[in-house]
Design a protein around this motif. Structure first.
Motif, PDB file in Angstrom:
ATOM      1  N   GLY A  74       4.334   0.594   4.571  1.00 19.99           N
ATOM      2  CA  GLY A  74       4.971   1.543   5.474  1.00 19.99           C
ATOM      3  C   GLY A  74       4.384   2.941   5.365  1.00 19.99           C
ATOM      4  O   GLY A  74       4.230   3.641   6.373  1.00 19.99           O
ATOM      5  N   ALA A  75       4.050   3.354   4.138  1.00 22.39           N
ATOM      6  CA  ALA A  75       3.444   4.674   3.958  1.00 22.39           C
ATOM      7  C   ALA A  75       2.082   4.758   4.642  1.00 22.39           C
ATOM      8  O   ALA A  75       1.752   5.759   5.289  1.00 22.39           O
ATOM      9  CB  ALA A  75       3.312   4.978   2.462  1.00 22.39           C
ATOM     10  N   VAL A  76       1.280   3.694   4.510  1.00 20.78           N
ATOM     11  CA  VAL A  76      -0.038   3.681   5.166  1.00 20.78           C
ATOM     12  C   VAL A  76       0.109   3.702   6.685  1.00 20.78           C
ATOM     13  O   VAL A  76      -0.603   4.432   7.394  1.00 20.78           O
ATOM     14  CB  VAL A  76      -0.831   2.436   4.714  1.00 20.78           C
TER      15      VAL A  76
ATOM     16  N   GLY B 263       7.534   9.130   9.943  1.00 20.16           N
ATOM     17  CA  GLY B 263       7.590   8.416   8.677  1.00 20.16           C
ATOM     18  C   GLY B 263       8.947   7.791   8.418  1.00 20.16           C
ATOM     19  O   GLY B 263       9.037   6.662   7.922  1.00 20.16           O
ATOM     20  N   ALA B 264      10.008   8.514   8.749  1.00 19.89           N
ATOM     21  CA  ALA B 264      11.357   7.973   8.555  1.00 19.89           C
ATOM     22  C   ALA B 264      11.594   6.762   9.448  1.00 19.89           C
ATOM     23  O   ALA B 264      12.256   5.793   9.040  1.00 19.89           O
ATOM     24  CB  ALA B 264      12.389   9.057   8.836  1.00 19.89           C
ATOM     25  N   LEU B 265      11.054   6.790  10.656  1.00 16.95           N
ATOM     26  CA  LEU B 265      11.203   5.653  11.561  1.00 16.95           C
ATOM     27  C   LEU B 265      10.527   4.405  11.001  1.00 16.95           C
ATOM     28  O   LEU B 265      11.100   3.305  10.998  1.00 16.95           O
ATOM     29  CB  LEU B 265      10.624   6.002  12.934  1.00 16.95           C
ATOM     30  N   VAL B 266       9.316   4.561  10.509  1.00 13.65           N
ATOM     31  CA  VAL B 266       8.591   3.420   9.937  1.00 13.65           C
ATOM     32  C   VAL B 266       9.290   2.923   8.671  1.00 13.65           C
ATOM     33  O   VAL B 266       9.440   1.712   8.457  1.00 13.65           O
ATOM     34  CB  VAL B 266       7.130   3.808   9.651  1.00 13.65           C
ATOM     35  N   GLY B 267       9.721   3.848   7.814  1.00 11.47           N
ATOM     36  CA  GLY B 267      10.415   3.445   6.598  1.00 11.47           C
ATOM     37  C   GLY B 267      11.725   2.732   6.874  1.00 11.47           C
ATOM     38  O   GLY B 267      12.092   1.788   6.166  1.00 11.47           O
TER      39      GLY B 267
ATOM     40  N   SER C  89       4.488  12.519   6.273  1.00 11.94           N
ATOM     41  CA  SER C  89       4.893  11.290   6.938  1.00 11.94           C
ATOM     42  C   SER C  89       4.996  10.106   5.980  1.00 11.94           C
ATOM     43  O   SER C  89       6.025   9.418   5.950  1.00 11.94           O
ATOM     44  CB  SER C  89       3.922  10.978   8.080  1.00 11.94           C
ATOM     45  N   PRO C  90       3.968   9.789   5.161  1.00  9.66           N
ATOM     46  CA  PRO C  90       4.138   8.674   4.218  1.00  9.66           C
ATOM     47  C   PRO C  90       5.203   8.938   3.168  1.00  9.66           C
ATOM     48  O   PRO C  90       5.878   8.007   2.716  1.00  9.66           O
ATOM     49  CB  PRO C  90       2.747   8.521   3.590  1.00  9.66           C
ATOM     50  N   VAL C  91       5.372  10.202   2.770  1.00 14.44           N
ATOM     51  CA  VAL C  91       6.436  10.521   1.812  1.00 14.44           C
ATOM     52  C   VAL C  91       7.803  10.214   2.421  1.00 14.44           C
ATOM     53  O   VAL C  91       8.686   9.641   1.768  1.00 14.44           O
ATOM     54  CB  VAL C  91       6.341  11.996   1.387  1.00 14.44           C
ATOM     55  N   ALA C  92       7.983  10.586   3.689  1.00  9.81           N
ATOM     56  CA  ALA C  92       9.251  10.305   4.363  1.00  9.81           C
ATOM     57  C   ALA C  92       9.465   8.808   4.537  1.00  9.81           C
ATOM     58  O   ALA C  92      10.598   8.313   4.449  1.00  9.81           O
ATOM     59  CB  ALA C  92       9.279  10.999   5.725  1.00  9.81           C
ATOM     60  N   ALA C  93       8.386   8.051   4.763  1.00  8.07           N
ATOM     61  CA  ALA C  93       8.511   6.601   4.923  1.00  8.07           C
ATOM     62  C   ALA C  93       8.992   5.947   3.634  1.00  8.07           C
ATOM     63  O   ALA C  93       9.915   5.118   3.647  1.00  8.07           O
ATOM     64  CB  ALA C  93       7.177   6.004   5.362  1.00  8.07           C
TER      65      ALA C  93
ATOM     66  N   ALA D 123       6.328  -3.327  -2.373  1.00  8.16           N
ATOM     67  CA  ALA D 123       5.004  -3.500  -1.769  1.00  8.16           C
ATOM     68  C   ALA D 123       5.024  -3.157  -0.287  1.00  8.16           C
ATOM     69  O   ALA D 123       4.059  -2.591   0.246  1.00  8.16           O
ATOM     70  CB  ALA D 123       4.525  -4.939  -1.978  1.00  8.16           C
ATOM     71  N   LEU D 124       6.117  -3.485   0.373  1.00  8.18           N
ATOM     72  CA  LEU D 124       6.236  -3.133   1.790  1.00  8.18           C
ATOM     73  C   LEU D 124       6.381  -1.638   1.985  1.00  8.18           C
ATOM     74  O   LEU D 124       6.005  -1.108   3.042  1.00  8.18           O
ATOM     75  CB  LEU D 124       7.425  -3.862   2.413  1.00  8.18           C
ATOM     76  N   TRP D 125       6.934  -0.948   0.989  1.00 10.46           N
ATOM     77  CA  TRP D 125       7.035   0.506   1.103  1.00 10.46           C
ATOM     78  C   TRP D 125       5.645   1.136   1.172  1.00 10.46           C
ATOM     79  O   TRP D 125       5.426   2.105   1.902  1.00 10.46           O
ATOM     80  CB  TRP D 125       7.811   1.086  -0.067  1.00 10.46           C
TER      81      TRP D 125
END
Length: 210
Positions: free
Chosen positions: A124-126, A103-107, A196-200, A119-121
């Motif tokens: 990224g979470a999805v 998740g951190a990598l995607v975020g 994971s989405p929370v970390a993103a 909106a991009l966040w």
């Protein structure tokens, strides 16, 4: 009869128009109509800073998809590497920090290329959740392939049968793979996936507000 001769009068210089408060002989200062322009002095507030750093949303989403795919593969390899496939039944070890790292990598990619765009966040979470879900299922496919290969080696039939690979389980037997993963999953599995989405979102928010 003679007339008396009169001395001619000397011509007087024209007097400058004067007004009240102005001395004679000094022209009035011209008065220009219209409101005076405001003077930009220190009393005026400075312009507001821009809301956020501009970015490229299309490039950010594309890069985030690639990061999610790579992160999902790494998650699957980690899940397979720490699984025990030598016993009677395979044993899977879950790692909470693996989903956080994905998740951190995607975020990070979303915030770095997309700027401060909430909106991009969400996108990224999805993607982070989809990456972990893909990593779970493909990791189970790799575990199943290793388990079958170990059984074949144990009974000496490895050279006589065509053993299915992880891709065979994932693409050709996805329904059975999903059912087996769902039966083996517990509450901790879903909690680790939710991290994971929370970390993103958290990573994108912190990076965008620096």
């Amino acid at each position: 009869m003679s007339q008396n001769w009169q001395q001619p009068q000397q011509p007087q210089p024209p007097q400058q128009p004067g007004g009240y408060g102005y001395p004679q002989g000094q022209p009035q200062q011209p008065q220009f109509g219209g409101p005076q322009q405001p003077q930009f002095a220190g009393g005026f507030p400075p312009p507001a800073p821009p809301v956020g750093r501009p970015g490229n949303p299309a490039l950010a989403v594309l890069a985030a998809v690639v990061a999610a795919f790579v992160g999902g593969l790494l998650y699957a390899f980690l899940l397979s590497a720490f699984a025990d496939t030598d016993g009677q039944e395979p044993k899977v070890t879950q790692f909470a920090y693996a989903g956080v790292v994905v998740g951190a990598l995607v975020g990070f990619v979303i915030a770095k290329l997309g700027g401060r765009n909430p909106a991009l966040w969400v996108v990224g979470a999805v993607l982070a959740f989809a990456a972990v879900f893909f990593g779970e299922l493909y990791g189970y496919a790799m575990i199943a392939s290793d388990y079958v290969s170990n059984l074949a080696d144990k009974y000496g039939n490895a050279g006589n049968i065509d053993l299915p690979s992880a891709n065979d389980y994932f693409f050709d037997h996805f329904s059975d793979l999903f059912d087996g993963w769902k039966e083996d999953s517990d509450a901790l599995t879903y909690i680790f996936m939710a991290l994971s989405p929370v970390a993103a979102v958290s990573t994108a928010y912190r990076l965008s507000n620096r």
